[in-house]
Design an enzyme around this catalytic site. Sequence first.
Site: not given
Length: 184
Positions: A13, A84, A143
């Site tokens: 991501y 990838e 966080c």
Amino acid sequence: KTGKLVVIVGPMYSGKTSELIQFVEIYSLGKKKFKAFKPVIDDRYDDTHIVSHTNTKVKAFPITNPEEIKNKISGDESAVFIDEIQFFSENLAEVIQELIFNGIDVYCSGLDLTYKNNPFKTTSLIMSYADEVIKKKAVCHECGEYAGTISYKIVENGGEIDVGGFDKYIAVCRNCYVKLKGGN
Ligand code: ADP
Ligand code: TMP
Ligand code: MG
Ligand code: ZN
């Protein structure tokens, strides 16, 4: 003139595929010839396209063995794009070397680390040959800091090769990775 090698790495991501697709657009707008490749194993969104998590896409040849890239190249390409890279055998490094010595620019992207924090060998090898390594970060799922460098597996099954997305992995910063590990 020889080609250049640009490698985009980071956790899941972090925008690796999106950035790769942006480089494709630069060649595409310049009316330069190029070909894109992806491993057959990555069937998450589509077999014949490189697809980002935000659904931008580029047509790509699904391949199993890096040697297949050589068979698909006609020689008039300005660039080759590979997503990838962590899923390919280490031989991909030699194939890429051949392409850049033959004047073709190579842009590739992939994970630098497995969810166990081990380097993916093929990515490490290709990074050593790179002219430019772009290291991306994700927003830490725990966080919220823009410091996510490691992918964390939220399901315990499969090994270090296990295709998936939000169903299996989150991206976290090192501090949160340590916390999550400690809680196990
Ligand atoms: P990668 O190939 O590195 O997995 P993509 O380019 O496919 O990344 O997707 C990046 C996009 O994913 C971002 O632009 C953002 O919209 C989305 N995204 C989802 N989760 C996160 C996160 N934790 N941090 C950053 N971007 C995220
Ligand atoms: P992404 O970086 O484009 O999100 O895709 C990474 C792919 O790699 C995804 O299919 C999940 C897979 N993967 C593994 O096989 N092993 C791992 O350790 C990690 C973190 C991801
Ligand atoms: Mg990707
Ligand atoms: Zn964090």
